[in-house]
Each structure stands twice: as C-alpha cells, then as structure tokens.
Design a protein around this motif. Structure first.
Motif, PDB file in Angstrom:
ATOM      1  N   LEU A   1      93.978  37.790  58.545  1.00 37.77           N
ATOM      2  CA  LEU A   1      95.343  37.803  59.068  1.00 37.77           C
ATOM      3  C   LEU A   1      96.229  38.537  58.064  1.00 37.77           C
ATOM      4  N   ARG A   2      96.645  39.747  58.441  1.00 34.24           N
ATOM      5  CA  ARG A   2      97.356  40.617  57.500  1.00 34.24           C
ATOM      6  C   ARG A   2      98.839  40.720  57.782  1.00 34.24           C
ATOM      7  N   ILE A   3      99.286  40.361  58.981  1.00 38.82           N
ATOM      8  CA  ILE A   3     100.707  40.347  59.292  1.00 38.82           C
ATOM      9  C   ILE A   3     101.163  38.902  59.464  1.00 38.82           C
ATOM     10  N   ARG A   4     102.460  38.723  59.486  1.00 37.21           N
ATOM     11  CA  ARG A   4     103.029  37.388  59.679  1.00 37.21           C
ATOM     12  C   ARG A   4     103.363  37.204  61.164  1.00 37.21           C
ATOM     13  N   ILE A   5     102.979  36.058  61.718  1.00 39.72           N
ATOM     14  CA  ILE A   5     103.186  35.803  63.139  1.00 39.72           C
ATOM     15  C   ILE A   5     104.003  34.534  63.307  1.00 39.72           C
ATOM     16  N   MET A   6     105.168  34.688  63.938  1.00 38.37           N
ATOM     17  CA  MET A   6     106.004  33.551  64.312  1.00 38.37           C
ATOM     18  C   MET A   6     105.780  33.306  65.796  1.00 38.37           C
ATOM     19  N   GLY A   7     105.059  32.242  66.134  1.00 42.92           N
ATOM     20  CA  GLY A   7     104.643  32.004  67.502  1.00 42.92           C
ATOM     21  C   GLY A   7     105.644  31.203  68.308  1.00 42.92           C
ATOM     22  N   TYR A   8     105.768  31.589  69.576  1.00 40.76           N
ATOM     23  CA  TYR A   8     106.577  30.857  70.556  1.00 40.76           C
ATOM     24  C   TYR A   8     105.703  30.655  71.790  1.00 40.76           C
TER      25      TYR A   8
ATOM     26  N   GLN B   1      96.852  44.614  64.552  1.00 37.36           N
ATOM     27  CA  GLN B   1      97.369  44.582  63.189  1.00 37.36           C
ATOM     28  C   GLN B   1      97.332  45.974  62.557  1.00 37.36           C
ATOM     29  N   ASP B   2      96.257  46.714  62.808  1.00 42.38           N
ATOM     30  CA  ASP B   2      96.179  48.087  62.290  1.00 42.38           C
ATOM     31  C   ASP B   2      97.367  48.912  62.772  1.00 42.38           C
ATOM     32  N   ILE B   3      97.658  48.817  64.052  1.00 42.06           N
ATOM     33  CA  ILE B   3      98.754  49.597  64.640  1.00 42.06           C
ATOM     34  C   ILE B   3     100.096  49.175  64.064  1.00 42.06           C
ATOM     35  N   LEU B   4     100.333  47.875  64.001  1.00 42.64           N
ATOM     36  CA  LEU B   4     101.618  47.373  63.515  1.00 42.64           C
ATOM     37  C   LEU B   4     101.851  47.758  62.058  1.00 42.64           C
ATOM     38  N   LEU B   5     100.856  47.585  61.229  1.00 39.12           N
ATOM     39  CA  LEU B   5     101.012  47.918  59.812  1.00 39.12           C
ATOM     40  C   LEU B   5     101.229  49.411  59.606  1.00 39.12           C
ATOM     41  N   SER B   6     100.638  50.234  60.471  1.00 40.53           N
ATOM     42  CA  SER B   6     100.780  51.687  60.319  1.00 40.53           C
ATOM     43  C   SER B   6     102.200  52.159  60.626  1.00 40.53           C
ATOM     44  N   VAL B   7     102.975  51.376  61.387  1.00 38.15           N
ATOM     45  CA  VAL B   7     104.364  51.751  61.679  1.00 38.15           C
ATOM     46  C   VAL B   7     105.355  50.882  60.904  1.00 38.15           C
ATOM     47  N   GLY B   8     104.837  50.098  59.950  1.00 42.19           N
ATOM     48  CA  GLY B   8     105.729  49.368  59.053  1.00 42.19           C
ATOM     49  C   GLY B   8     106.137  47.988  59.512  1.00 42.19           C
ATOM     50  N   VAL B   9     105.432  47.407  60.460  1.00 42.96           N
ATOM     51  CA  VAL B   9     105.751  46.050  60.918  1.00 42.96           C
ATOM     52  C   VAL B   9     104.907  45.066  60.115  1.00 42.96           C
TER      53      VAL B   9
ATOM     54  N   PRO C   1     103.057  17.194  68.084  1.00 43.54           N
ATOM     55  CA  PRO C   1     104.321  16.463  67.930  1.00 43.54           C
ATOM     56  C   PRO C   1     105.503  17.294  67.444  1.00 43.54           C
ATOM     57  N   GLY C   2     105.262  18.564  67.129  1.00 43.24           N
ATOM     58  CA  GLY C   2     106.370  19.380  66.636  1.00 43.24           C
ATOM     59  C   GLY C   2     105.877  20.722  66.142  1.00 43.24           C
ATOM     60  N   PRO C   3     106.789  21.561  65.642  1.00 45.30           N
ATOM     61  CA  PRO C   3     106.386  22.862  65.094  1.00 45.30           C
ATOM     62  C   PRO C   3     105.330  22.687  64.006  1.00 45.30           C
ATOM     63  N   THR C   4     104.416  23.625  63.920  1.00 43.60           N
ATOM     64  CA  THR C   4     103.370  23.527  62.907  1.00 43.60           C
ATOM     65  C   THR C   4     103.931  23.848  61.529  1.00 43.60           C
ATOM     66  N   PRO C   5     103.211  23.485  60.484  1.00 48.15           N
ATOM     67  CA  PRO C   5     103.598  23.971  59.148  1.00 48.15           C
ATOM     68  C   PRO C   5     103.374  25.478  59.066  1.00 48.15           C
ATOM     69  N   TRP C   6     103.945  26.103  58.034  1.00 50.09           N
ATOM     70  CA  TRP C   6     103.589  27.483  57.728  1.00 50.09           C
ATOM     71  C   TRP C   6     102.183  27.491  57.150  1.00 50.09           C
ATOM     72  N   LEU C   7     101.355  28.396  57.638  1.00 48.98           N
ATOM     73  CA  LEU C   7      99.956  28.462  57.237  1.00 48.98           C
ATOM     74  C   LEU C   7      99.640  29.801  56.576  1.00 48.98           C
ATOM     75  N   TYR C   8      98.594  29.828  55.795  1.00 50.32           N
ATOM     76  CA  TYR C   8      98.049  31.064  55.223  1.00 50.32           C
ATOM     77  C   TYR C   8      99.112  31.859  54.447  1.00 50.32           C
ATOM     78  N   ASP C   9      99.744  31.210  53.477  1.00 53.45           N
ATOM     79  CA  ASP C   9     100.765  31.879  52.662  1.00 53.45           C
ATOM     80  C   ASP C   9     101.891  32.445  53.533  1.00 53.45           C
ATOM     81  N   ASP C  10     102.410  31.607  54.412  1.00 51.67           N
ATOM     82  CA  ASP C  10     103.543  31.970  55.284  1.00 51.67           C
ATOM     83  C   ASP C  10     103.201  33.088  56.265  1.00 51.67           C
ATOM     84  N   LYS C  11     101.973  33.109  56.750  1.00 50.85           N
ATOM     85  CA  LYS C  11     101.590  34.144  57.716  1.00 50.85           C
ATOM     86  C   LYS C  11     101.526  33.647  59.147  1.00 50.85           C
ATOM     87  N   LEU C  12     101.607  32.354  59.369  1.00 50.83           N
ATOM     88  CA  LEU C  12     101.490  31.857  60.741  1.00 50.83           C
ATOM     89  C   LEU C  12     102.210  30.527  60.891  1.00 50.83           C
ATOM     90  N   ARG C  13     102.987  30.447  61.981  1.00 52.70           N
ATOM     91  CA  ARG C  13     103.629  29.177  62.336  1.00 52.70           C
ATOM     92  C   ARG C  13     103.954  29.191  63.822  1.00 52.70           C
TER      93      ARG C  13
END
Length: 354
Positions: free
Chosen positions: A63-70, A30-38, A83-95
């Motif tokens: 959890l400081r970045i947003r992660i869309m998991g596959y 997360q440190d690396i990603l945020l430092s380059v603007g991701v 049974p299906g895709p998860t809800p969005w969690l942590y203020d839209d930071k993980l699904r």
C-alpha cells in the motif's frame, strides 16, 4: 456516482473479479496515481471487497498511497467499520472515515435536483435519489456511531436539502463532525452563507468546471450560473474547501484542476478571460485546497497534507512551479518524483521526461 462493478458483472452473467484481480487493479491504480503526483485519495463508495484488498496491500507492504475510505451506504459502513470509524492503519495509509450518501444525480443526465426546471428541458427538475426523511435517517444512523457523513449533492435543490439535513443533524450531534457536501456544483446564492455554518466541508473538483461548461450553460440557463462551480464564493462563506479530481469520472491529474481553479479556463485557454472569472482562486488558495484542505476533509490534519514538523513527509518534485507558471504550463506539469512517508515511490524515466 460510483457504480458497483461486481454487481454489474453478475447482472450480465460475468463472474465478479477475484481477489487477485482486485489486488492487481489496486497495484495498477497506485502506479497511475503516483505518476501524476497523487499521494492520498478519498475513496467514495468503499465496499467490503475494496476494503479487503486495501488491507491485503497494507499487510504485505504494497500500500503506497493513503486511502481515506467512505463506505458505499450504511450497510457497508457497519460491515467494514463495525462500531465506528477504524483507526489509522499502516503508518496513516488507511482509514474508514465514514459513509457516502446520495441526494441527487448528475447535471449532464438531468439527474441533478434543481429548484426550478431545466432550461433545456422545462418538464423536469431532476431526480432526488434519496428523499429528505430517508437522508436524515441514514445520516443519523452514521452520526450515532461517529462516522463522518459525505453527501453527494449537485443541483441547487439537492444542496439546499443537504444543508437543511446537516442543520438538523448538527442540533443533535455535537462535536467535530466535518459534514461533507460532495461536488456542490450548483448552489443558490441565497444558500451560500449556510455553507459557513456547522463546520461544513465542501469537497469540489475544479476539472468539472472546464469539462461541464457548455453543458452547464445549456442545463441551467444564464440566471442560475451565479452559483455554479463557485469556488471563491464557497471559500468566502467560511466553509472549509477541499479539492480533488473525481477520478475515474475525470482524469486523476491534479494539475489539470489546479490550472482550472486559477484561470477558469480549459487547458487550451478557453474561454478567453475565464468562465465566471470572479470565481477564480489564487494559487495559494488552490494549493491549500488540494493539500491541507483535502487532508482536513478526511480527518487527516496533523498527520499529512502539509510539509511541517510532525506530519508525514509526502511531497513531489516537479518540472514546473505551479505558483509561478502560466495556467497552460501548470496543466502540462510533469511529476519527476513522488515521495510518500519520506520514501521515493515513483521516479519518471528519462525517456518519459524527453
């Protein structure tokens, strides 16, 4: 392709990473990603161990970045999502959105599946990792429970196979599916128009074009370059275009890819005039692919990806304006501040700015 590091370590007799090791690695990533603007990333190949680490970070406010998991396959998909895709969690930071499947391998290793033999290895057409029937079975298993399907396809034969499978699936499974094709590096011109049907999202990584250029010319020969890394043609087909970095295969810095997309040149300005320059994108098209397009690809539209009322306030302060600077200057862009959800999560130090 994403390997399973835990499996690799076990096979070598090395104990797999402990949960605290994974958590430390996630914090550093997360440190690396945020430092380059991701501010948001699609994790293509999520394992249950990955998911548990993401959840621990979310539960403890780390959890400081947003992660869309596959998920890495249908078994991991069912284990994580049930049974299906998860809800969005942590203020839209993980699904967990869906599943990543593989049609073929990589072009560099001659594992990408081509319609005709490799120009520099006439004895092979590449490798299909997943055959047509198995690919359809796995796609159907995911689609039944409304998981999003992302298919890795690099060669023109693999892309044609992915398109055919999507066309079959779309006839059975209606609604907003956003079938994803990952990479789409070589597409036969005759298949290009098919991308614009059935709500397909084409997820591409501009930095591949600059790092692969000489290799691609050798592997494909001049006759098949027309559909190689063809961003403008993909956009012209009517498909939704999403850009990313393909980290850790390529550096996570999005400005390297932004520069490539608008110039078809590497950071040193080669080749002169750009490689297949008719496939360049405008700066506005490129920005949209990296932001709103990438969010749409992960069912995050309306949540983040744009600076508009009602969406999350994720934004950057830069030392360069990518809509005005030269491609070389864009590639050298430095992030001064990164904000996620209206909160400052990274600030470049004065020493690093000099």
């Amino acid at each position: 392709m994403r390997a399973d590091p835990a499996t690799d370590l076990v096979e070598k007799g090395v104990p797999p990473p402990r949960p605290e090791d994974r958590d430390l690695a996630l914090a550093k990533a997360q440190d690396i990603l945020l430092s380059v603007g991701v501010t948001a990333i699609a994790d293509m190949g999520t394992s249950i161990e990955d998911w548990q680490s993401y959840r621990r970070a979310g539960d403890t406010g780390r959890l400081r970045i947003r992660i869309m998991g596959y998920a890495g396959g249908t078994q991991a998909m069912a284990l994580i999502g049930g049974p299906g895709p998860t809800p969005w969690l942590y203020d839209d930071k993980l699904r967990l959105n869906g599943v990543k499947l593989y049609a073929d391998g990589a072009l560099g290793s001659r594992g990408a599946s081509l319609k005709a033999p490799y120009a520099d290895a006439p004895g092979t057409k590449g490798l299909r990792i997943t055959g047509d029937t198995q690919l359809r079975n796995m796609m159907s298993r995911a689609a039944i429970d409304k998981f999003q399907v992302a298919v890795h396809a690099i060669g023109d034969e693999a892309n044609a196979a992915a398109l055919a499978a999507i066309e079959d699936m779309a006839a059975t499974y209606g609604g907003d599916r956003r079938w994803r094709i990952e990479h789409a590096q070589v597409i036969a011109p005759a298949d290009m128009a098919r991308l614009g049907r059935n709500g397909i999202v084409v997820s591409m990584q501009p930095a591949h074009q600059t790092s692969d250029r000489l290799m691609a010319e050798a592997r494909l020969g001049p006759q098949r370059l027309a559909g190689a890394y063809a961003w403008k043609s993909v956009l012209g087909s009517g498909a939704k275009l999403a850009f990313g970095s393909d980290t850790p295969v390529e550096p996570p810095n999005p400005f390297l890819g932004f520069s490539a997309a608008i110039s078809r040149q590497d950071p040193s300005g080669q080749p002169f005039g750009g490689w297949q320059p008719h496939e360049r994108l405008t700066r506005e098209e490129t920005l949209a692919a990296y932001t709103a397009g990438a969010a749409y690809a992960g069912f995050a539209d309306g949540r983040f990806g744009r600076l508009v009322k009602g969406e999350r306030a994720d934004f950057l302060l830069l030392d360069t304006d990518p809509l005005m600077a030269s491609p070389t200057q864009v590639a050298q862009t430095r992030v001064l501040e990164t904000w996620v959800n209206g909160q400052l999560v990274y600030r470049r130090s004065e020493a690093a700015t000099r």
